[in-house]
Design a protein around this motif. Structure first.
Motif, PDB file in Angstrom:
ATOM      1  N   LYS A   2      31.934  22.907  24.577  1.00 13.95           N
ATOM      2  CA  LYS A   2      31.802  23.404  22.980  1.00 13.95           C
ATOM      3  C   LYS A   2      32.105  22.054  22.095  1.00 13.95           C
ATOM      4  O   LYS A   2      31.395  21.980  21.281  1.00 13.95           O
ATOM      5  N   ALA A   3      32.853  21.390  22.571  1.00 17.81           N
ATOM      6  CA  ALA A   3      33.326  20.146  21.788  1.00 17.81           C
ATOM      7  C   ALA A   3      32.236  19.083  21.679  1.00 17.81           C
ATOM      8  O   ALA A   3      31.862  18.555  20.693  1.00 17.81           O
ATOM      9  N   GLY A  37      29.472  20.407  19.646  1.00 20.18           N
ATOM     10  CA  GLY A  37      29.906  20.215  18.294  1.00 20.18           C
ATOM     11  C   GLY A  37      29.540  18.911  17.890  1.00 20.18           C
ATOM     12  O   GLY A  37      28.998  18.797  16.859  1.00 20.18           O
ATOM     13  N   VAL A  38      29.755  17.886  18.420  1.00 21.18           N
ATOM     14  CA  VAL A  38      29.714  16.556  18.258  1.00 21.18           C
ATOM     15  C   VAL A  38      28.176  16.243  18.090  1.00 21.18           C
ATOM     16  O   VAL A  38      27.659  15.759  17.150  1.00 21.18           O
ATOM     17  N   GLU A  63      25.962  18.221  17.583  1.00 19.12           N
ATOM     18  CA  GLU A  63      25.251  18.784  16.200  1.00 19.12           C
ATOM     19  C   GLU A  63      25.487  17.706  14.947  1.00 19.12           C
ATOM     20  O   GLU A  63      24.546  17.537  14.370  1.00 19.12           O
ATOM     21  N   PHE A  64      26.764  17.245  15.025  1.00 15.29           N
ATOM     22  CA  PHE A  64      27.090  16.375  13.758  1.00 15.29           C
ATOM     23  C   PHE A  64      26.148  15.216  13.735  1.00 15.29           C
ATOM     24  O   PHE A  64      25.596  14.449  12.910  1.00 15.29           O
ATOM     25  N   LEU A  65      25.937  14.420  15.080  1.00 11.01           N
ATOM     26  CA  LEU A  65      25.294  13.420  15.327  1.00 11.01           C
ATOM     27  C   LEU A  65      23.788  13.693  14.767  1.00 11.01           C
ATOM     28  O   LEU A  65      23.094  12.806  14.255  1.00 11.01           O
TER      29      LEU A  65
END
Ligand SMILES: Cc1cc2nc3c(=O)[nH]c(=O)nc-3n(C[C@H](O)[C@H](O)[C@H](O)COP(=O)(O)O)c2cc1C
Ligand code: SF4
Ligand code: FES
Lengths: 173, 434, 669
Positions: free
Chosen positions: C81-82, C85-86, C88-90
């Motif tokens: 999940k983490a 999430g990262v 997606e941000f990248l």
């Protein structure tokens, strides 16, 4: 590039740190350089880098990271108004609006006569005195009601006319 | 720069700010108030460093910078028989929106901070100290420079302090506009002349601090409290507050109150009392919400606050944090969307950009709130706001990520209907925003 | 040793290791961008977040210290999940136009996005645009919107290249990578920034959009430039070399190559190439077939021998030529009865000839250079001559190795140099003598009588003291020392210093095959002439193998003059040059178009194959020489393959190792 007086100021800062840590003085060095030159041109940053024995790009990193350094020429008087939430609740935005209409400029703009630049500041740690603003990074003015703003603008306007304040648009570059 | 006199009335419980009138900040005045007695006592009695740390532990003094970490415990982490320089750093980079207490300490009672740092140096066997001062308060920096010069001149700083074999050098370092430098490891980087980008921990400053040397960082107010504790004893300090919440605390009250300003009260004092000291709600309006510990602390509804006491544990129980003691009060005319927008913009602007979730996420949050505020909200935005906030919180090098996520989560939790209204009607639920 | 458990598998790591180290040891892949095994840890991309027992939140594997009994899950629900999430941000601010990105197909972001990215983006705000930059002719920063701020490029500069030429300015979302205003990236290792950049932000200017990576076939090769023999991956499209990348070899070039190794391939496709044999008749150049050209050469050589004797023939060969070419060139001239062959084209002092105990070499393995605690480098433009050895010394200096230099130029080595003696060229031997005397005195050993009158300077004393205080000292003679007019004296003095200080003596050999040229016997062995005497006392015929009179000789003017006056000059080269003085031009293959081998500075025999077919009528040099030898009915040209030729000179690495020896019998009298 760095006047004798400026070098003295920098040396005083350098003396605060261990002998092998001159770089610690780079922030104040850039600050004093900005007082003298009005803004940080590549030449100024190069000179500071040379003086402190740092890679130029490392100085450039510092200069662009901290918001109070001017990376381009400014008006003789840079006014940064705090519009953070606590200040906004006590008239910060009203003050900002008043200055915009009085000076006929928006944030990050400079008046035609090169006297004023207006900036939106983040929390200055003086929310209790709102509205607050800072003139040329050094002078904080508290409780800035519209009346006090008018006084300040008149005072600085005259000073600018006398050629006081920082080298700005007109004279820099 | 002296503020109107009434702002120097910090309240009846004041100890750090007692007897200050705005102009009695000099060494002689401080000494007249019993200043530097603690240091003299320590040096005269050759007090054992561990004894000092023991007093601090007794006092239940908790960090005033935000995290509320027990100070005595933190001091005990410094390596004892380390050869070479050890550092004590004072965090006066007060930039947490709503916080303006350290500024008052620096301009009205600077020697209390200096004495606290010297005692810290003695207790932790440090040889050098730096006070990192927020870029925006240049006049306070100049005053701190004067105060340090006074202390050197009086033999309170430098080699063989007051004829003892204890030597300690202290200097002020001036910031230049970066909230993140309040984070302790970013502050250390900045002190080293670099960008203020937080370091990954471990290693912690106590083992790898400024210049890679063991370093302890405390908030200005934390240091200022130390001399009083030495003079009156840890128990006396503890007695002022509550168990695990010793002493008095400076609260910076801002927003919709009659008299915004700093008030020093015993930890455990009720919020209602604090609000009263600040003159009550401006224009007699009703309290809608309050952020009790600086902009990074979760917002609480007014009624919850009115039932809460001002100490670390009570506020935590109420669902927020005492943080830096910045109390931002909002009345019923305030739009929570616009208020959150301002905070979100702050974290977006102040993210150092080092780690991905914070660099990319703070901008995303701000843009979404901005759309909602300007009538472009979409129904999926509220859930998106929360999941993006969740993807930032706890995934970053420093706590700015959490600080950016907390307001978003708490505002949309306690005032979801207002956000929904904005999305549905493209404008505010409250008539005006004055 | 620490014991931990990752994804249920137990693993042991040294104290001070990270979770990532443990995962690597287990062959467990943890997604990452900013982590690079050769760079310091930044922990800024946050892609490597993993679940750790008792930790309240996911932790970055690259930065989290391994602890005894630690339990880690890299693929658990919370870890994934983490990571997602990262990711997606990248991606929200990264252009999603992989099909037109130059990095497409070899992009870590693209690869991981497939595994961790969502199929569609929920980000519908404007994307960030970052201005392109011009940071010089080699590295392109035209696509900085693709940058994911991992800071690998910056750390590479600071830590490996030794100079901070790139930085990240601004902050937050506005942070961007730049060189200092208007400056370019000049490091001799700059191309590696392209490799460390995980996305298409920094790319190769010469290669840009020349091909899509999946169109390229990867072939192994060995660099023909400096003495390291860096291992290469040569990427080919059609029959054309499109790009050169490092082939990781911890023992030689690690995961780096110099810009020379990386970008020089452009010459392979240049129109300077010679593509057919050519003969000059009546001042006119005409293209001819090989038979005609070789017949012309064979006849010409026979004619010279009969009219002037075999001694009138001289072969001047390059140490960049392969072992096989050099061996056959030697057999050719010797078969004709001449011992006039030399590869030491830039050398000017030959008084040491016949005095050497063996083949001069590094004196140690490349990998052990940075384990030395004291190193004195004599007469070297190290950063330019052996960029990756400079890099190894840079790392050593960081770990406390004391580096000293004795040189005639005070150039910046971008590393902590403990002691420096900079003297005019003519004073180099005296300065070295000074160090010898200082070392002898310090060690309480007798000062050689010949040096009795020498008084060491402060610098020389400091260098001697540094060397003397070491446990594993080394003394390295650079190209400039070997090419010095008093090279012999420098060698003898360095040997003396090594004996006194217990240091290992080594040579930073000049070219990819300098050691190989010795092994192949490409220098006089039985009274033949050195390059110097072949030029001072010009020959009637010259064979130039991969050598240019104007650029490759210590004395270019003399070389040029010698060529001008000769009756026959045969140029064997991939490039068209020497047209004014040559009589025959024979197009022989560059390293990419022939099989062959080089022996590097540490005596390592490295074979390689052609990666593309020879251009036009070009032929591998060893084949050309073989045909020529056969035409002339000379012995020793029976070999069927490059391997056969190699076997006849250096059957294996051991055979080479046996020849290596830096001792000289020359004594300072
Ligand atoms: C984003 C961020 C901003 C911070 N700003 C401040 C600050 O302005 N002043 C401060 O004392 N502590 C600040 N802190 C907390 C410090 O990191 C540190 O915990 C504190 O200075 C320790 O001192 P204390 O134990 O006396 O509270 C900040 C932390 C974060 C994550
Ligand atoms: S340019 Fe490439 S290597 Fe440099 S920070 Fe950006 S992504 Fe990383
Ligand atoms: S690889 Fe670990 S944070 Fe980037």
């Amino acid at each position: 590039m760095l006047s004798a007086e400026l070098q003295q100021k920098i040396d005083r800062e350098v003396a605060k740190y261990p002998a092998d840590q001159k770089q610690s003085a780079v922030m104040s060095a850039l600050g004093f350089a900005q007082d003298e030159h009005g803004w940080l041109s590549t030449d100024v940053m190069d000179a500071v880098a040379g003086y402190l024995g740092m890679p130029p790009v490392a100085v450039y990193e510092v200069a662009t990271f901290y918001t109070m350094y001017n990376m381009r020429p400014q008006g003789r008087f840079k006014i940064s108004v705090c519009t953070g939430l606590p200040c906004a609740l006590s008239g910060g935005e009203v003050a900002a609006a008043h200055l915009k209409s009085k000076l006929h400029i928006g944030f990050n703009e400079t008046t035609a006569d090169g006297a004023f630049t207006l900036k939106e500041g983040e929390c200055m740690g003086a929310c209790g005195d709102a509205p607050v603003l800072i003139v040329n990074d050094r002078r904080m003015c508290s409780f800035m009601s519209n009346a006090r703003l008018d006084e300040l603008v008149d005072e600085l306007g005259q000073a600018a006319a006398r050629g006081e304040g920082r080298q700005g648009h007109g004279d820099a570059t | 720069m002296n503020a109107p006199a009434e702002f120097l009335d910090y309240g009846p419980d004041a100890i750090l700010m007692a007897g200050l009138n705005g102009s009695n900040w000099r060494l002689k005045d401080y000494i007249a108030r019993g200043g530097y007695d603690a240091l003299k006592k320590i040096l005269a009695e050759k007090m054992a460093p561990d004894a000092i740390i023991a007093e601090l532990k007794k006092s239940a003094l908790r960090g005033r910078g935000g995290a509320g970490f027990p100070t005595g415990l933190k001091w005990s982490f410094m390596p004892k028989n380390y050869v070479g320089d050890k550092y004590v750093v004072c965090n006066s980079d007060e930039g947490e929106p709503g916080t303006f207490k350290d500024r008052d300490l620096l301009r009205y009672n600077p020697h209390a901070v200096i004495e606290g740092m010297i005692i810290g140096g003695y207790a932790m066997g440090a040889t050098r100290g730096y006070n990192y001062i927020h870029g925006e308060i240049w006049e306070e920096y100049l005053r701190s420079e004067e105060a340090v010069a006074e202390a050197y001149a009086a033999g309170l700083l430098g080699n063989n302090i007051l004829g003892s074999d204890f030597s300690y050098h202290l200097h002020n370092h001036h910031g230049f506009g970066a909230y993140i430098c309040g984070e302790e490891t970013a502050l250390l980087e900045s002190l080293e002349g670099k960008k203020g980008q937080p370091r990954f921990k471990p290693p912690f400053p106590a083992s790898f601090g400024v210049y890679g040397k063991p370093t302890t960082i405390n908030n200005t107010e934390t240091f200022a409290a130390v001399p009083w504790i030495i003079n009156h004893g840890g128990d006396a300090f503890l007695a002022l507050g509550k168990p695990n919440n010793g002493g008095t605390k400076l609260f910076s009250v801002s927003g919709d109150v009659v008299r915004p300003g700093n008030y020093e009260v015993k930890l455990g004092t009720s919020f209602a009392t604090l609000l009263q000291m600040a003159g009550g709600m401006r224009g007699g309006r009703a309290i809608k919400a309050c952020i009790p510990g600086g902009s990074s602390a979760p917002v609480l509804p007014g009624d919850v606050m009115m039932a809460t006491d001002m100490d670390y544990d009570s506020i935590a129980k109420a669902g927020s944090m005492l943080g830096s003691g910045a109390v931002i009060v909002l009345d019923d005319t305030r739009c929570m969307v616009k208020s959150l927008l301002r905070l979100s913009y702050f974290y977006y602007e102040e993210s150092c950009g080092q780690c991905t979730p914070c660099r990319e996420g703070t901008g995303w949050l701000w843009r979404m709130v901005n759309r909602i505020e300007h009538g472009q909200g979409r129904n999926e935005d509220l859930d998106a706001l929360n999941s993006v906030a969740d993807n930032i919180a706890g995934r970053t090098i420093c706590a700015l990520g959490d600080a950016a996520a907390m307001p978003v989560k708490s505002f949309t939790k306690h005032f979801r209907d207002e956000f929904q209204y904005h999305i549905d009607h493209k404008h505010c639920i409250v008539p005006t925003y004055v | 040793m620490l014991n931990l458990e990752i994804d249920g598998k137990p693993v042991q790591v040294n104290p001070g290791s990270t979770v990532m180290d443990g995962a690597n040891a287990l062959g467990i892949y943890v997604p990452h961008f900013c982590y690079h095994k050769k760079l310091s840890i930044a922990a800024n991309c946050r892609m490597c977040l993993v679940e750790v027992e008792k930790a309240p939140k996911p932790l970055p594997a690259c930065a989290t210290p391994a602890t005894e009994g630690m339990k880690v899950w890299t693929q658990s629900a919370s870890a994934v999940k983490a990571q997602k999430g990262v990711m997606e941000f990248l991606l929200i601010n990264h252009p999603l136009d992989c099909p037109i990105c130059d990095q497409g197909g070899e992009c870590q972001l693209q690869d991981l996005a497939v595994g961790y990215g969502a199929s569609s983006s929920r980000y519908n705000e404007p994307k960030r645009v970052v201005f392109h930059k011009d940071i010089g002719p080699l590295v392109s920063a035209a696509e900085m919107s693709r940058c994911i701020q991992c800071t690998r490029c910056i750390r590479f500069g600071q830590e490996i290249a030794g100079v901070m030429e790139l930085g990240m300015i601004g902050r937050g979302e506005h942070a961007e990578i730049v060189a200092f205003v208007g400056k370019t990236v000049d490091s001799e290792l700059s191309g590696n920034m392209i490799d460390v950049c995980p996305v298409g932000a920094l790319t190769s200017k010469p290669f840009r959009y020349a091909a899509r990576t999946w169109e390229l076939s990867r072939r192994k090769s060995v660099s023909p430039h400096d003495g390291l023999g860096s291992n290469l991956v040569v990427q080919v499209k059609g029959n054309r070399v499109m790009r050169v990348l490092p082939l990781e070899n911890e023992a030689i070039n690690e995961c780096w190559i110099s810009d020379k190794d990386r970008f020089s391939y452009e010459a392979l496709n240049s129109d300077e190439r010679l593509t057919t044999p050519m003969i000059k008749q009546g001042g006119e150049w005409t293209s001819v077939d090989w038979a005609t050209a070789l017949e012309f050469v064979a006849h010409g050589l026979r004619d010279i021998v009969s009219r002037h004797g075999a001694g009138a023939i001289g072969a001047l060969v390059s140490p960049h030529a392969t072992l096989e070419e050099l061996a056959l060139a030697g057999r050719l001239v010797r078969g004709l009865g001449s011992d006039n062959i030399d590869f030491r084209l830039r050398q000017s002092d030959f008084r040491g000839d016949g005095q050497a105990a063996g083949v001069p070499w590094l004196g140690m393995t490349i990998a052990s250079v940075h384990t030395r605690d004291r190193v004195l480098v004599i007469g070297s433009f190290l950063r330019k001559d052996q960029p990756l050895l400079a890099q190894r010394l840079r790392q050593a200096a960081k770990k406390g190795t004391q580096i000293s230099t004795l040189h005639s130029v005070d150039d910046e080595w971008l590393m902590q140099v403990a002691h420096k003696a900079t003297v005019p060229p003519s004073k180099l031997p005296l300065a070295l003598a000074g160090i010898v005397v200082a070392a002898a005195n310090a060690a309480g050993k007798p000062v050689p009588s010949a040096l009795g009158s020498v008084v060491p300077t402060a610098d020389e004393l400091a260098i001697a003291a540094s060397l003397g205080s070491g446990k594993t000292p080394a003394i390295l003679l650079g190209n400039y020392a070997v090419q010095h007019v008093d090279a012999t004296a420098l060698h003898a003095l360095a040997q003396m210093l090594a004996e006194i200080t217990g240091a290992t003596l080594g040579f930073l050999t000049e070219a990819a095959n300098t050691v190989g040229a010795h092994v192949a016997g490409a220098l006089p062995q039985s009274g033949g002439m050195t390059v110097q005497s072949m030029l001072d006392d010009p020959r009637r015929a010259y064979l130039l193998l991969h050598a240019e009179a104007e650029f490759d000789f210590a004395n270019a003017r003399a070389a040029r003059a010698a060529m001008e006056q000769a009756d026959l000059v045969v140029v064997m080269s991939p490039f068209r040059h020497g047209v004014s003085y040559a009589d025959v031009l024979l197009p022989v293959a560059p390293f990419t178009e022939t099989a062959g081998s080089f022996v590097n500075c540490e005596g390592r025999l490295q074979e390689f194959h052609g990666v593309v077919p020879p251009l036009g009528d070009t032929r591998p040099g060893w084949k050309v020489l073989r045909v020529l030898g056969t035409m002339l009915k000379l012995p020793g040209f029976e070999a069927e393959s490059a391997q056969d030729v190699r076997a006849s000179v250096a059957p294996d690495g051991a055979a080479v190792a046996a020849m290596l020896n830096n001792a000289t019998r020359i004594a300072i009298a």
